[in-house]
Design a protein around this motif. Structure first.
Motif, PDB file in Angstrom:
ATOM      1  N   GLN A 159     -15.001 -12.326   9.817  1.00 48.36           N
ATOM      2  CA  GLN A 159     -13.899 -13.301   9.789  1.00 48.36           C
ATOM      3  C   GLN A 159     -12.523 -12.634   9.702  1.00 48.36           C
ATOM      4  OE1 GLN A 159     -16.150 -12.838   7.350  1.00 48.36           O
ATOM      5  NE2 GLN A 159     -15.370 -13.396   5.323  1.00 48.36           N
ATOM      6  N   THR A 160     -12.494 -11.320   9.580  1.00 49.05           N
ATOM      7  CA  THR A 160     -11.223 -10.606   9.434  1.00 49.05           C
ATOM      8  C   THR A 160     -10.342 -10.804  10.664  1.00 49.05           C
ATOM      9  OG1 THR A 160     -12.380  -8.962   8.136  1.00 49.05           O
ATOM     10  CG2 THR A 160     -10.198  -8.351   8.951  1.00 49.05           C
ATOM     11  N   GLN A 161      -9.077 -11.168  10.426  1.00 48.55           N
ATOM     12  CA  GLN A 161      -8.150 -11.359  11.543  1.00 48.55           C
ATOM     13  C   GLN A 161      -7.014 -10.355  11.555  1.00 48.55           C
ATOM     14  OE1 GLN A 161      -6.815 -15.357  11.794  1.00 48.55           O
ATOM     15  NE2 GLN A 161      -8.782 -16.124  12.512  1.00 48.55           N
ATOM     16  N   TYR A 162      -6.639  -9.875  10.368  1.00 57.18           N
ATOM     17  CA  TYR A 162      -5.520  -8.943  10.265  1.00 57.18           C
ATOM     18  C   TYR A 162      -5.860  -7.856   9.266  1.00 57.18           C
ATOM     19  CZ  TYR A 162      -2.814 -12.607  12.584  1.00 57.18           C
ATOM     20  OH  TYR A 162      -2.357 -13.542  13.478  1.00 57.18           O
ATOM     21  N   VAL A 163      -5.203  -6.720   9.418  1.00 59.01           N
ATOM     22  CA  VAL A 163      -5.299  -5.661   8.431  1.00 59.01           C
ATOM     23  C   VAL A 163      -3.891  -5.402   7.905  1.00 59.01           C
ATOM     24  CG1 VAL A 163      -5.844  -3.232   8.042  1.00 59.01           C
ATOM     25  CG2 VAL A 163      -7.355  -4.642   9.466  1.00 59.01           C
ATOM     26  N   VAL A 164      -3.761  -5.564   6.591  1.00 56.41           N
ATOM     27  CA  VAL A 164      -2.480  -5.373   5.912  1.00 56.41           C
ATOM     28  C   VAL A 164      -2.495  -3.965   5.309  1.00 56.41           C
ATOM     29  CG1 VAL A 164      -1.047  -6.198   3.991  1.00 56.41           C
ATOM     30  CG2 VAL A 164      -2.383  -7.838   5.347  1.00 56.41           C
ATOM     31  N   TYR A 165      -1.398  -3.229   5.465  1.00 54.06           N
ATOM     32  CA  TYR A 165      -1.353  -1.890   4.864  1.00 54.06           C
ATOM     33  C   TYR A 165      -0.043  -1.706   4.134  1.00 54.06           C
ATOM     34  CZ  TYR A 165       0.630  -1.207   9.564  1.00 54.06           C
ATOM     35  OH  TYR A 165       1.349  -1.343  10.728  1.00 54.06           O
ATOM     36  N   SER A 166      -0.131  -1.049   2.975  1.00 56.15           N
ATOM     37  CA  SER A 166       1.076  -0.884   2.167  1.00 56.15           C
ATOM     38  C   SER A 166       1.168   0.529   1.632  1.00 56.15           C
ATOM     39  CB  SER A 166       1.122  -1.925   1.057  1.00 56.15           C
ATOM     40  OG  SER A 166      -0.004  -1.781   0.232  1.00 56.15           O
ATOM     41  N   SER A 167       2.292   0.806   1.017  1.00 58.92           N
ATOM     42  CA  SER A 167       2.743   2.159   0.750  1.00 58.92           C
ATOM     43  C   SER A 167       3.038   2.339  -0.732  1.00 58.92           C
ATOM     44  CB  SER A 167       4.038   2.348   1.561  1.00 58.92           C
ATOM     45  OG  SER A 167       4.723   3.500   1.213  1.00 58.92           O
ATOM     46  N   THR A 168       3.070   3.595  -1.170  1.00 57.91           N
ATOM     47  CA  THR A 168       3.549   3.863  -2.525  1.00 57.91           C
ATOM     48  C   THR A 168       5.037   3.525  -2.604  1.00 57.91           C
ATOM     49  OG1 THR A 168       4.023   6.143  -1.885  1.00 57.91           O
ATOM     50  CG2 THR A 168       1.929   5.736  -3.001  1.00 57.91           C
ATOM     51  N   GLU A 169       5.701   3.439  -1.463  1.00 60.88           N
ATOM     52  CA  GLU A 169       7.111   3.073  -1.473  1.00 60.88           C
ATOM     53  C   GLU A 169       7.225   1.563  -1.658  1.00 60.88           C
ATOM     54  OE1 GLU A 169       9.304   4.571   1.909  1.00 60.88           O
ATOM     55  OE2 GLU A 169      11.090   3.496   1.252  1.00 60.88           O
ATOM     56  N   GLU A 170       7.854   1.192  -2.741  1.00 60.32           N
ATOM     57  CA  GLU A 170       7.994  -0.209  -3.142  1.00 60.32           C
ATOM     58  C   GLU A 170       8.412  -1.116  -1.973  1.00 60.32           C
ATOM     59  OE1 GLU A 170       7.308  -1.150  -6.250  1.00 60.32           O
ATOM     60  OE2 GLU A 170       7.805  -3.247  -5.798  1.00 60.32           O
ATOM     61  N   GLY A 171       7.658  -2.183  -1.792  1.00 60.45           N
ATOM     62  CA  GLY A 171       8.070  -3.198  -0.821  1.00 60.45           C
ATOM     63  C   GLY A 171       7.749  -2.887   0.630  1.00 60.45           C
ATOM     64  N   MET A 172       7.174  -1.722   0.916  1.00 59.51           N
ATOM     65  CA  MET A 172       6.860  -1.366   2.306  1.00 59.51           C
ATOM     66  C   MET A 172       5.452  -1.811   2.649  1.00 59.51           C
ATOM     67  SD  MET A 172       9.319   0.059   3.962  1.00 59.51           S
ATOM     68  CE  MET A 172       8.350   0.654   5.336  1.00 59.51           C
ATOM     69  N   TRP A 173       5.341  -2.816   3.469  1.00 60.51           N
ATOM     70  CA  TRP A 173       4.009  -3.193   3.960  1.00 60.51           C
ATOM     71  C   TRP A 173       4.144  -3.804   5.334  1.00 60.51           C
ATOM     72  CZ3 TRP A 173       2.429  -8.367   4.862  1.00 60.51           C
ATOM     73  CH2 TRP A 173       3.339  -9.339   4.421  1.00 60.51           C
ATOM     74  N   GLU A 174       3.068  -3.729   6.078  1.00 61.02           N
ATOM     75  CA  GLU A 174       3.017  -4.249   7.439  1.00 61.02           C
ATOM     76  C   GLU A 174       1.616  -4.776   7.670  1.00 61.02           C
ATOM     77  OE1 GLU A 174       4.849  -4.783  10.032  1.00 61.02           O
ATOM     78  OE2 GLU A 174       6.758  -3.909   9.430  1.00 61.02           O
ATOM     79  N   SER A 175       1.388  -5.390   8.805  1.00 58.18           N
ATOM     80  CA  SER A 175       0.030  -5.776   9.171  1.00 58.18           C
ATOM     81  C   SER A 175      -0.118  -5.710  10.680  1.00 58.18           C
ATOM     82  CB  SER A 175      -0.302  -7.184   8.669  1.00 58.18           C
ATOM     83  OG  SER A 175       0.471  -8.156   9.357  1.00 58.18           O
ATOM     84  N   ILE A 176      -1.369  -5.610  11.119  1.00 64.26           N
ATOM     85  CA  ILE A 176      -1.691  -5.593  12.547  1.00 64.26           C
ATOM     86  C   ILE A 176      -2.885  -6.499  12.797  1.00 64.26           C
ATOM     87  CG2 ILE A 176      -0.758  -3.327  13.174  1.00 64.26           C
ATOM     88  CD1 ILE A 176      -3.449  -2.074  12.573  1.00 64.26           C
ATOM     89  N   ASP A 177      -3.047  -6.902  14.038  1.00 59.54           N
ATOM     90  CA  ASP A 177      -4.211  -7.729  14.378  1.00 59.54           C
ATOM     91  C   ASP A 177      -5.429  -6.832  14.605  1.00 59.54           C
ATOM     92  OD1 ASP A 177      -3.923  -6.611  16.911  1.00 59.54           O
ATOM     93  OD2 ASP A 177      -3.127  -8.431  17.834  1.00 59.54           O
TER      94      ASP A 177
END
Ligand SMILES: Nc1nc2c(c(=O)[nH]1)N[C@H]1C(S)=C(S)[C@@H](COP(=O)(O)O)O[C@H]1N2
Ligand SMILES: [Mo]
Length: 252
Positions: A159-177
């Motif tokens: 059921q996974t639609q997106y992968v979210v990835y984040s960083s040790t750097e505060e507030g840095m995150w993104e996602s991809i399909d």
């Protein structure tokens, strides 16, 4: 980062090509194929949907552009980042032996990986370009393990639609399909050119996503979350970028 520049780059091309009348048709097409990006509502929504749907329909089977070794940039430019926090500096002092990548969300086995674990999944190398929305770019060799292998290890659920990835750097995150997450060129990079990935370039671990603009290639990645509901993250736009007027999908 200049919002106007990125806006022109991402919205300008697609919307101009289709013409304003095309937006409607593109919107219907996008809905039919389920190609609405997380930031596909609001003022820029139709443009973002158009760009995303067009790229997905047209470039589904086009691999990332790779370069020859002779084209590797002699003086690659590391974008300035916030100074590393104390936790990061402690990990750095220990040679990143205690660095962990946590993988959770819609996976059968939430788990964490050391850099040694990641290398054990098999290393790939690619010579690709980092292109910043501000107009500069460089080419480097990236060595790492495909994100898809890490997701497979953790037993990513259907059921996974997106992968979210984040960083040790505060507030840095993104996602991809899942198309990008499954692409063998989407690397968790640990090496660059002839050595370990330097801290300035996101070491010990960064995502490299050669088919999208540089801001999707988050540095210091330490957390990956698979999800079937991207709206649960942040303001529900798929990343922080759209909050500042930058497209979630930054295909190139
Ligand atoms: N953690 C973190 N990752 C980041 C950024 C950042 O500021 N912090 N900047 C992004 C942007 S805007 C670009 S263009 C690329 C630049 O990569 P480079 O530093 O290797 O040149 O990193 C991306 N990843
Ligand atoms: Mo950038």
């Amino acid at each position: 980062m200049n919002p106007i520049t990125r806006r022109n780059l991402i919205l300008g091309g697609g919307a101009a090509a289709a013409g304003v009348g095309g937006l409607d048709a593109a919107d219907r097409l996008a809905k039919r194929y389920g190609l609405i990006p997380p930031d596909g509502s609001g003022v820029y929504g139709p443009g973002e949907t158009l760009t995303y749907a067009c790229q997905r329909l047209l470039t589904r089977n086009t691999p990332a552009r790779e370069f020859s070794r002779s084209m590797i940039s002699k003086n690659p430019f590391a974008n300035a980042v916030a100074p590393p926090n104390d936790a990061f500096r402690k990990l750095q002092a220990g040679g990143f032996r205690d660095w962990r990548l946590v993988v959770d969300g819609t996976v059968a086995h939430p788990m964490s990986f050391s850099l040694v674990d990641l290398k054990g999944l098999g290393l790939h190398s690619q010579i690709t370009e980092v292109a910043c929305e501000e107009g500069w770019s460089y080419i480097a060799e990236w060595i790492g393990t495909p994100l898809s292998g890490v997701l497979r290890e953790a037993g990513v659920l259907p059921q996974t639609q997106y992968v979210v990835y984040s960083s040790t750097e505060e507030g840095m995150w993104e996602s991809i399909d899942m198309q990008d997450a499954s692409d063998p060129h989407t690397l968790l990079a640990m090496g660059m050119n002839d050595g370990n990935l330097p801290v300035g370039f996101g070491g010990p671990l960064r995502l490299r996503l050669p088919r999208q603009l540089g801001y999707k290639s988050v540095k210091y990645v330490n957390h990956i979350t698979a999800t079937d509901d991207i709206k649960k993250f942040g303001k529900g736009l798929g990343s922080v970028s759209p909050e500042y007027g930058y497209a979630w999908y930054a295909g190139m």
